[in-house]
Design a protein around this motif. Structure first.
Motif, mmCIF file in Angstrom:
data_model
loop_
_atom_site.group_PDB
_atom_site.id
_atom_site.type_symbol
_atom_site.label_atom_id
_atom_site.label_comp_id
_atom_site.label_asym_id
_atom_site.label_seq_id
_atom_site.Cartn_x
_atom_site.Cartn_y
_atom_site.Cartn_z
ATOM 1 N N GLN A 43 -9.929 -12.305 2.828
ATOM 2 C CA GLN A 43 -11.508 -11.785 2.610
ATOM 3 C C GLN A 43 -12.481 -12.458 3.140
ATOM 4 O O GLN A 43 -13.510 -12.056 3.848
ATOM 5 C CB GLN A 43 -11.707 -11.885 0.909
ATOM 6 N N SER B 129 -18.709 -5.023 3.848
ATOM 7 C CA SER B 129 -17.967 -5.552 2.345
ATOM 8 C C SER B 129 -18.981 -5.141 1.187
ATOM 9 O O SER B 129 -18.907 -4.537 0.236
ATOM 10 C CB SER B 129 -17.519 -6.687 2.271
ATOM 11 N N GLY C 215 -18.474 -1.529 -0.891
ATOM 12 C CA GLY C 215 -17.931 -1.888 -2.116
ATOM 13 C C GLY C 215 -18.900 -1.932 -3.243
ATOM 14 O O GLY C 215 -18.202 -2.558 -4.663
ATOM 15 N N ASN D 266 -2.364 3.791 2.244
ATOM 16 C CA ASN D 266 -3.717 4.337 1.911
ATOM 17 C C ASN D 266 -4.758 3.126 1.984
ATOM 18 O O ASN D 266 -5.801 3.083 1.628
ATOM 19 C CB ASN D 266 -3.983 4.899 0.565
ATOM 20 N N SER D 267 -4.244 2.009 2.674
ATOM 21 C CA SER D 267 -5.056 0.832 2.834
ATOM 22 C C SER D 267 -5.610 0.136 1.428
ATOM 23 O O SER D 267 -6.471 -0.428 1.482
ATOM 24 C CB SER D 267 -6.153 1.122 3.629
ATOM 25 N N PHE D 268 -4.951 0.408 0.592
ATOM 26 C CA PHE D 268 -5.526 0.007 -0.922
ATOM 27 C C PHE D 268 -4.417 -0.787 -1.823
ATOM 28 O O PHE D 268 -3.403 -0.045 -1.541
ATOM 29 C CB PHE D 268 -6.175 1.081 -1.542
ATOM 30 N N THR E 65 0.851 -1.147 -0.059
ATOM 31 C CA THR E 65 -0.083 0.124 -0.006
ATOM 32 C C THR E 65 0.808 1.268 0.002
ATOM 33 O O THR E 65 2.224 1.169 0.246
ATOM 34 C CB THR E 65 -0.889 0.141 1.240
ATOM 35 N N VAL F 70 -9.534 -8.203 4.549
ATOM 36 C CA VAL F 70 -9.449 -7.478 3.490
ATOM 37 C C VAL F 70 -11.024 -7.546 2.427
ATOM 38 O O VAL F 70 -11.716 -8.617 2.897
ATOM 39 C CB VAL F 70 -8.342 -7.685 2.470
ATOM 40 N N ASP F 71 -10.989 -6.725 1.699
ATOM 41 C CA ASP F 71 -12.281 -6.843 0.829
ATOM 42 C C ASP F 71 -11.494 -6.868 -0.596
ATOM 43 O O ASP F 71 -10.626 -5.949 -0.986
ATOM 44 C CB ASP F 71 -13.268 -5.961 0.992
ATOM 45 N N ASN G 177 -8.110 -5.494 -7.287
ATOM 46 C CA ASN G 177 -8.081 -4.635 -6.204
ATOM 47 C C ASN G 177 -8.586 -5.218 -4.712
ATOM 48 O O ASN G 177 -9.445 -5.683 -4.536
ATOM 49 C CB ASN G 177 -8.962 -3.367 -6.424
ATOM 50 N N ILE H 297 -8.629 -3.845 -0.466
ATOM 51 C CA ILE H 297 -8.710 -2.829 0.469
ATOM 52 C C ILE H 297 -8.402 -3.413 1.834
ATOM 53 O O ILE H 297 -8.904 -4.512 2.012
ATOM 54 C CB ILE H 297 -10.157 -1.884 0.642
ATOM 55 N N TRP I 114 -9.143 -3.543 5.642
ATOM 56 C CA TRP I 114 -9.943 -2.840 6.772
ATOM 57 C C TRP I 114 -8.836 -2.734 8.092
ATOM 58 O O TRP I 114 -7.926 -3.569 8.163
ATOM 59 C CB TRP I 114 -11.033 -3.954 7.274
#
Length: 196
Positions: free
Chosen positions: A116, A186, A190, A82-84, A79, A121-122, A133, A135, A137
């Motif tokens: 996930q 999620s 999303g 930015n948690s992405f 990352t 994460v998602d 992609n 993200i 959490w």
């Protein structure tokens, strides 16, 4: 425990602790500065919570036989604070997570899917495919959510150890604030723009 032991560490206290530790380090290693990695002087860093080792231990306890912590740390280190994460270098990330050979990338993607499933994460599709992609959490909130649900593998001993460490360092997100329902989050956060 007394109220003093339960209160979070203030910024001033944290600064005082850091100064004391620096003084002790300089006592033992007075010329070490040139040989240390310093995020203020070097590029290529990310921020992690001081509780990360305990978070990773808990993750692996929740996934006995298929540890996910190395995969999680690799995602985190990809990352830009930015948690992405764009999942477009899966082979490299699999290798960094310790999965090599012909099945390395497949194993790594399986671990990402497990993260996930556990809502750490998602994942959403993107240019790189169905797992394009991610993200990440807040892991403290995710672990609190699992604790509230009684998720198998999350032991009281490990949860309490994480909680105690969080109290010591002032990580208030482990002790207060709302915990979202990550199953619903999620789906809600999303959803595609075209959906209502």
């Amino acid at each position: 425990m007394s109220d003093m032991a339960n209160r979070p560490t203030s910024t001033r206290e944290a600064s005082a602790i850091a100064k004391k530790q620096l003084a002790i380090r300089e006592l033992h290693w007075p010329t070490a500065d040139a040989f240390l990695w310093d995020r203020k002087a070097h590029k290529g860093f990310t921020t992690i919570p001081k509780t990360m080792p305990m978070i990773m231990k808990i993750m692996d306890e929740m996934t006995k036989g298929a540890p996910v912590s190395a995969t999680y740390l690799t995602l985190w280190c990809n990352t830009w604070d930015n948690s992405f994460v764009v999942l477009n270098k899966n082979g490299e990330m699999a290798n960094a997570s310790g999965f090599g050979g012909q099945r390395g990338e497949h194993t790594w993607l399986t671990r990402v899917k497990k993260l996930q499933e556990l809502h750490f994460v998602d994942i959403k599709p993107g240019r790189s495919g169905p797992l394009g992609n991610a993200i990440i959490w807040n892991p403290h909130l995710v672990i609190r959510w699992h604790q509230g649900r009684g998720t198998p593998g999350l032991t009281a001993a490990s949860y309490n150890a994480l909680l105690e460490h969080a109290l010591e360092i002032g990580a208030q997100d482990m002790t207060s604030g709302d915990v979202p329902d990550f199953t619903a989050l999620s789906r809600e956060v999303g959803r595609d723009e075209g959906e209502n």
